[in-house]
Motif scaffolding. Sequence first.
Motif, short mmCIF file in Angstrom:
data_model
loop_
_atom_site.label_atom_id
_atom_site.label_comp_id
_atom_site.label_asym_id
_atom_site.label_seq_id
_atom_site.Cartn_x
_atom_site.Cartn_y
_atom_site.Cartn_z
N GLN A 1 -11.52 -9.03 8.35
CA GLN A 1 -12.07 -9.09 7.00
C GLN A 1 -11.06 -8.60 5.96
O GLN A 1 -11.09 -9.01 4.80
CB GLN A 1 -13.35 -8.25 6.91
CG GLN A 1 -14.50 -8.80 7.73
CD GLN A 1 -15.72 -7.89 7.70
OE1 GLN A 1 -15.94 -7.15 6.75
NE2 GLN A 1 -16.54 -7.95 8.74
N LEU A 2 -10.17 -7.72 6.38
CA LEU A 2 -9.18 -7.14 5.47
C LEU A 2 -7.86 -7.91 5.48
O LEU A 2 -6.96 -7.60 4.69
CB LEU A 2 -8.91 -5.68 5.87
CG LEU A 2 -10.07 -4.70 5.70
CD1 LEU A 2 -9.77 -3.39 6.42
CD2 LEU A 2 -10.32 -4.43 4.21
N ALA A 3 -7.75 -8.90 6.34
CA ALA A 3 -6.48 -9.60 6.53
C ALA A 3 -5.99 -10.31 5.27
O ALA A 3 -4.79 -10.45 5.06
CB ALA A 3 -6.59 -10.59 7.68
N LYS A 4 -6.93 -10.75 4.42
CA LYS A 4 -6.55 -11.50 3.23
C LYS A 4 -6.34 -10.61 2.00
O LYS A 4 -6.03 -11.11 0.92
CB LYS A 4 -7.60 -12.56 2.94
CG LYS A 4 -7.70 -13.64 4.01
CD LYS A 4 -8.72 -14.70 3.63
CE LYS A 4 -8.80 -15.79 4.71
NZ LYS A 4 -9.79 -16.83 4.36
N VAL A 5 -6.52 -9.32 2.17
CA VAL A 5 -6.34 -8.40 1.03
C VAL A 5 -4.85 -8.29 0.69
O VAL A 5 -4.03 -7.97 1.54
CB VAL A 5 -6.91 -7.00 1.37
CG1 VAL A 5 -6.60 -6.02 0.23
CG2 VAL A 5 -8.42 -7.08 1.60
N LYS A 6 -4.51 -8.55 -0.55
CA LYS A 6 -3.12 -8.53 -0.99
C LYS A 6 -2.83 -7.46 -2.05
O LYS A 6 -1.67 -7.19 -2.38
CB LYS A 6 -2.72 -9.90 -1.55
CG LYS A 6 -2.91 -11.06 -0.57
CD LYS A 6 -2.07 -10.87 0.69
CE LYS A 6 -2.29 -12.02 1.66
NZ LYS A 6 -1.56 -11.81 2.94
N LYS A 7 -3.88 -6.86 -2.59
CA LYS A 7 -3.70 -5.83 -3.61
C LYS A 7 -4.93 -4.92 -3.63
O LYS A 7 -6.01 -5.33 -3.14
CB LYS A 7 -3.46 -6.45 -4.98
CG LYS A 7 -4.59 -7.35 -5.47
CD LYS A 7 -4.25 -7.97 -6.81
CE LYS A 7 -5.41 -8.83 -7.32
NZ LYS A 7 -5.15 -9.42 -8.62
N PRO A 8 -4.79 -3.73 -4.15
CA PRO A 8 -3.54 -3.11 -4.61
C PRO A 8 -2.61 -2.76 -3.45
O PRO A 8 -3.06 -2.64 -2.31
CB PRO A 8 -4.03 -1.85 -5.34
CG PRO A 8 -5.33 -1.53 -4.69
CD PRO A 8 -5.96 -2.85 -4.31
N ASP A 9 -1.34 -2.60 -3.76
CA ASP A 9 -0.34 -2.34 -2.73
C ASP A 9 -0.65 -1.10 -1.90
O ASP A 9 -0.39 -1.07 -0.69
CB ASP A 9 1.05 -2.19 -3.36
CG ASP A 9 1.55 -3.50 -3.96
OD1 ASP A 9 1.01 -4.56 -3.59
OD2 ASP A 9 2.47 -3.46 -4.80
N LYS A 10 -1.21 -0.10 -2.54
CA LYS A 10 -1.50 1.16 -1.84
C LYS A 10 -2.60 0.97 -0.79
O LYS A 10 -2.60 1.63 0.24
CB LYS A 10 -1.89 2.24 -2.86
CG LYS A 10 -0.75 2.61 -3.79
CD LYS A 10 -1.18 3.53 -4.92
CE LYS A 10 -0.03 3.81 -5.87
NZ LYS A 10 -0.42 4.67 -7.00
N LEU A 11 -3.51 0.06 -1.06
CA LEU A 11 -4.55 -0.25 -0.08
C LEU A 11 -3.95 -1.06 1.06
O LEU A 11 -4.25 -0.79 2.24
CB LEU A 11 -5.68 -1.04 -0.74
CG LEU A 11 -6.77 -1.58 0.22
CD1 LEU A 11 -7.49 -0.42 0.90
CD2 LEU A 11 -7.76 -2.45 -0.54
N VAL A 12 -3.12 -2.03 0.74
CA VAL A 12 -2.47 -2.85 1.76
C VAL A 12 -1.66 -1.97 2.72
O VAL A 12 -1.66 -2.20 3.94
CB VAL A 12 -1.56 -3.91 1.11
CG1 VAL A 12 -0.77 -4.67 2.18
CG2 VAL A 12 -2.38 -4.89 0.28
N LYS A 13 -1.02 -0.96 2.18
CA LYS A 13 -0.24 -0.03 3.01
C LYS A 13 -1.13 0.67 4.02
O LYS A 13 -0.76 0.83 5.20
CB LYS A 13 0.46 1.00 2.12
CG LYS A 13 1.35 1.97 2.87
CD LYS A 13 2.03 2.94 1.91
CE LYS A 13 2.90 3.93 2.67
NZ LYS A 13 3.56 4.89 1.73
N GLN A 14 -2.31 1.08 3.59
CA GLN A 14 -3.24 1.76 4.50
C GLN A 14 -3.82 0.79 5.53
O GLN A 14 -4.03 1.15 6.69
CB GLN A 14 -4.38 2.41 3.69
CG GLN A 14 -3.94 3.55 2.81
CD GLN A 14 -3.31 4.68 3.59
OE1 GLN A 14 -3.83 5.11 4.62
NE2 GLN A 14 -2.15 5.15 3.12
N ILE A 15 -4.07 -0.44 5.11
CA ILE A 15 -4.56 -1.45 6.05
C ILE A 15 -3.52 -1.69 7.14
O ILE A 15 -3.84 -1.77 8.33
CB ILE A 15 -4.88 -2.77 5.32
CG1 ILE A 15 -6.08 -2.58 4.39
CG2 ILE A 15 -5.18 -3.89 6.32
CD1 ILE A 15 -6.35 -3.77 3.48
#
Length: 325
Positions: free
Chosen positions: A112-126
């Motif tokens: 479900q999180l695979a398509k998340v591209k922003k914010p960068d700080k969230l992507v880093k945690q993913i």
Amino acid sequence: MRIRLRKAFWGAALTLLATVAVGCSANSDDNNSSSSSSSMTTEQVESHYTKALNYLDKGTPQQAYSELSKVIAKNAGNKKVKVLYKNLGNLLSAKRAVTENKLSKADKKLQQLAKVKKPDKLVKQINAVQKEYQAVKLAKIYYNETVAYYDAGKYSEAGGSYQTLMALSSKYQAVASYQEKAKSYQQKIAAAQNQSVASQAKSTSQATNSGYTNARSSKIVSSTYASQTGSSISSATNSQVSSVVAELSDTQILTKFRTLTGIPQEAGDQYYVTKLDDNTYQIEIRHTSPDNVNVSNLKGMYKYDYATGKVQKADELTGEYTNIN
């Protein structure tokens, strides 16, 4: 008499209307007060959002989630707040599932999180949770293989799976748990390997084989040498073996392979790479046993699809390949 009744009727009616008006006014005041207390200004919402991002930057997604909960609780969140709040909820669920070794649940949340591209700080945690998920997935595979291969008497394979398991990062709770369970197999595998080596007749001198234990045990090296010469690798000189090994290397492919799988690279690992078709490579990883330099542990036979990025590992009991990433 009639006049008196009329006056009484209209008096009662006016009193009732006044009471209703006062009541409505009071309710209106209460509603306005309630609405005022539950709302936030745009500046306040933005402040909570910024604080949530700062918590993410510090690697504390739980605090970021709690920060946004203050906004959501008052039904004051705009679109970006609601989206981040939802994604943080999925992230925390995935993290908890990985820690508890509930890989199926974790996989669903990460998809479900695979398509998340922003914010960068969230992507880093993913990405951090995805990395932990992959490490736990590998730990489960290598632990199960260690047990299954040992029980089947395939000690080279058992030793390789054990070595790879122990090379994974123990900072992850579920990985450390698998490593602890596997420790009892170290001595059992070493003893079985030493006994096996001692009972084998040496077909070549120790000097000829010195330093080439992995290469001479490699399935890829052996098949390549046989296809080139029509002879067995056991009769090859060290120089001939070295020449074949030099052909079976591809730094670019190996770098991408390790990045995609998270398989750790240990000092002493030897990789043999051969191309099967336009997009598929076969990769064999070997490492001499830390308990006996004459034993080559098979850390895995893999197929890597360059086009899709998918990697499969061979089950040495069935010969079948299964996805590992």
